[in-house]
Enzyme design. Structure first.
Site, PDB file in Angstrom:
ATOM      1  N   GLU A  14      25.787  43.552  25.719  1.00 23.59           N
ATOM      2  CA  GLU A  14      24.933  43.894  26.513  1.00 23.59           C
ATOM      3  C   GLU A  14      25.110  44.271  27.590  1.00 23.59           C
ATOM      4  O   GLU A  14      24.343  44.391  29.269  1.00 23.59           O
ATOM      5  CB  GLU A  14      23.586  42.628  26.535  1.00 23.59           C
ATOM      6  CG  GLU A  14      22.591  42.760  25.080  1.00 23.59           C
ATOM      7  CD  GLU A  14      23.034  42.175  24.116  1.00 23.59           C
ATOM      8  OE1 GLU A  14      24.340  41.597  23.624  1.00 23.59           O
ATOM      9  OE2 GLU A  14      22.533  41.703  23.252  1.00 23.59           O
ATOM     10  N   GLU A  60      18.079  26.946  20.059  1.00 23.04           N
ATOM     11  CA  GLU A  60      19.439  27.486  20.211  1.00 23.04           C
ATOM     12  C   GLU A  60      19.675  25.962  19.521  1.00 23.04           C
ATOM     13  O   GLU A  60      21.009  25.817  19.080  1.00 23.04           O
ATOM     14  CB  GLU A  60      20.490  27.926  21.045  1.00 23.04           C
ATOM     15  CG  GLU A  60      21.572  28.743  20.882  1.00 23.04           C
ATOM     16  CD  GLU A  60      21.631  30.267  21.882  1.00 23.04           C
ATOM     17  OE1 GLU A  60      21.915  30.904  21.478  1.00 23.04           O
ATOM     18  OE2 GLU A  60      21.720  30.072  23.200  1.00 23.04           O
TER      19      GLU A  60
HETATM   20  C1  G6Q Z   1      23.748  29.890  25.243  1.00 24.52           C
HETATM   21  C2  G6Q Z   1      24.917  31.278  24.349  1.00 24.52           C
HETATM   22  C3  G6Q Z   1      24.570  32.385  24.428  1.00 24.52           C
HETATM   23  C4  G6Q Z   1      24.889  33.228  26.003  1.00 24.52           C
HETATM   24  C5  G6Q Z   1      24.548  34.609  26.058  1.00 24.52           C
HETATM   25  C6  G6Q Z   1      25.571  35.392  27.157  1.00 24.52           C
HETATM   26  O1  G6Q Z   1      23.888  28.773  24.509  1.00 24.52           O
HETATM   27  O2  G6Q Z   1      25.669  30.652  23.910  1.00 24.52           O
HETATM   28  O3  G6Q Z   1      22.716  32.422  25.781  1.00 24.52           O
HETATM   29  O4  G6Q Z   1      24.705  32.267  26.814  1.00 24.52           O
HETATM   30  O5  G6Q Z   1      25.356  35.254  24.554  1.00 24.52           O
HETATM   31  O6  G6Q Z   1      27.253  34.857  26.887  1.00 24.52           O
HETATM   32  P1  G6Q Z   1      28.255  34.934  28.168  1.00 24.52           P
HETATM   33  O7  G6Q Z   1      28.249  34.079  29.979  1.00 24.52           O
HETATM   34  O8  G6Q Z   1      29.589  34.889  27.228  1.00 24.52           O
HETATM   35  O9  G6Q Z   1      27.870  37.100  28.228  1.00 24.52           O
END
Ligand code: G6Q
Length: 503
Positions: A174, A315
């Site tokens: 994303e 989460e």
């Molecule tokens: C949070 C999760 C998840 C993460 C996102 C964004 O504890 O790990 O929400 O923050 O998937 O990940 P990136 O910062 O690596 O883009």
């Protein structure tokens, strides 16, 4: 049944507990070695067992000069080096000294990130609006739905816009998709790829990927693999927050986090706010079967606080195996949700008052409004106190009939009461107090995880959907019809989409 720490006053008297219950719950915490777990977390032990690393967000808010060695490195020194660089950069943006490619100062800051790289910054932006630079427009883009990016940038002048690409891994689909489209938008508007270096900065742990994207690592603000995404709003992921409110207010925010950390680390369990709230959450989840918990901030600035908490709580504690990998034999994390009061009262509070499901709620309020206008604040706070009172004490059939209601209709107006709530009260929503509030919930989550013997710091449950989406995306974008390799339902959905999608 009240406790107080770091400017937060907790009234937990309207819970379904006695002193004995509390003693037993604290005994449970001792049985589950909560104190040792807290010590381990603060010492940088690898408490995130499934990823074999520390969960050391508490180091992000330790004051400079407090040494904390992890694997031979003083992480607090590293934390403050990044904070100092962030402060320098934020200062340049705020003062107008940082010029865009066309020589104009930055007036718009767009944070591109998702999950932990979005929800904290969004929540903090809303929560601390009162303290924000008046001439800076802050936007947040997270969804891979292009509508998010298009609407966020529609009225912005590229020459005055800075993008912060916030991604721990710098691989998240994303965020990378949005960042690439934002770069195309900027280059198209300014007519020069060289413009990227003045209009894009990164927050990440992945220097090489940042460089490969075209962002100069000199314009990258780092953090570490021991910072979980949902525990990262006080790391460099908070760059947008620091730009908005300034380095001094950001330092106050960190001081609030740290004050609560110290309280959690040192206070006896009986008087420890996060421990009390965590144990109460366990009490309702495991002994009453409560499936959801409501969090209702009576402060409009905290409108995104429940959404932030949803990730933090769900989460972290939505887990089905113990630390040792055995299937749990007890329920774990509840569903968290909420809306600011008084709005929620006019929509879903009915079910909390008279529905057949027990929903414990946290009601959060402040003695002083940041926007004092007439009697608004007294009315707001009266509603908070009244909800806690109504939930706890209800209204009997006799009381309803004595008030003159037709006995045949009276049952509709009976309220059983005994519906539990916590009231959390502070003086005012300052950056410091926001820090205390977030840390309160972080450590409440940790307390619950310790009791449940689960890993609050991994999130393997989100991986399968990501992998499947990557495969399906290939099928959706294929130039010729793909083989039907999925289940029949998914194959049919793909085929139908391909028949009507213009892409
Ligand atoms: C949070 C999760 C998840 C993460 C996102 C964004 O504890 O790990 O929400 O923050 O998937 O990940 P990136 O910062 O690596 O883009």
């Amino acid at each position: 049944m009240t406790a107080e720490a770091c400017g937060l006053y907790l009234d937990y008297s309207k819970n379904l507990i006695t002193d004995d219950t509390l003693t037993l719950l604290v005994d449970l915490a001792h049985d589950r070695n909560l104190s040792q777990r807290i010590t381990a977390m603060f010492a940088g032990a690898h408490i995130n067992v499934s990823e074999d690393r520390p969960a050391l967000h508490v180091a992000l808010r330790m004051p400079a000069g407090t040494p904390l060695m992890v694997d031979g490195v003083d992480v607090v020194v590293a934390v403050h080096e990044v904070l100092d660089r962030m402060a320098g950069f934020a200062g340049q943006i705020r003062s107008g000294a940082w010029l865009g490619h066309s020589g104009q100062p930055i007036r718009n800051v767009v944070n591109i990130g998702i999950g932990g790289s979005d929800l904290g910054p969004v929540m903090a932006h809303e929560a601390l609006r009162h303290y924000s630079h008046p001439d800076l427009t802050m936007r947040f883009v997270s969804n891979v739905d292009a509508t998010d990016l298009v609407e966020a940038t529609a009225d912005l002048d590229a020459a005055e816009t800075l993008f912060i690409v916030a991604s721990k891994t710098f691989t998240t689909t994303e965020t990378m998709t949005n960042a690439a489209s934002a770069r195309a938008w900027l280059v198209d508007a300014l007519g020069d790829t060289a413009a990227v270096s003045r209009h894009f900065v990164a927050v990440s742990t992945a220097t090489e990927r940042v460089a490969a994207f075209g962002i100069d690592p000199a314009n990258m603000f780092g953090f570490w693999d021991w910072v979980g995404g949902r525990y990262s709003m006080d790391s460099a992921i908070g760059l947008s927050t620091m730009i908005a409110v300034g380095p001094d207010h950001f330092a106050d925010l960190l001081a609030g986090f740290h004050a609560m950390d110290e309280h959690f680390r040192t206070a006896p369990l009986h008087h420890n706010l996060p421990v009390l709230m965590g144990l109460l959450a366990v009490w309702y989840r495991n002994f009453f079967g409560a499936q959801t918990m409501g969090v209702m901030p009576y402060d409009h600035y905290l409108s995104r606080f429940p959404a932030y908490l949803q990730q933090l709580t769900m989460e972290s504690n939505g887990k089905h195996v113990t630390l040792a990998g055995q299937r749990v034999d007890h329920d774990t994390g509840a569903v968290y949700w909420g809306e600011p009061g008084t709005n929620g009262q006019h929509s879903f509070f009915q079910l909390i008052h008279q529905g057949t499901t027990l929903i414990p709620v946290d009601l959060i309020g402040f003695a002083r409004s940041l926007n004092p206008v007439g009697s608004h604040h007294d009315l707001l706070t009266a509603n908070l106190f009244a909800q806690a009172q109504a939930l706890a004490f209800g209204r009997t059939l006799d009381e309803v009939i004595n008030a003159g209601v037709d006995p045949a209709m009276a049952p509709h107006r009976v309220m059983d009461g005994n519906r539990p709530s916590n009231v959390v009260l502070a003086d005012a929503l300052t950056p410091f107090q926001l820090g205390t509030l977030v840390a309160l919930y972080e450590h409440s989550v940790f307390t619950q995880a310790a009791i449940w013997d689960i890993d609050a710091f991994d999130q393997w449950g989100v991986e399968l959907g990501k992998a499947l989406a990557a495969t399906i995306a290939n099928d959706l974008m294929a130039t010729t019809d793909p083989d039907a390799t999925h289940d029949s339902s998914t194959n049919a959905l793909i085929a139908r989409y391909r028949r009507t999608s213009p892409s």
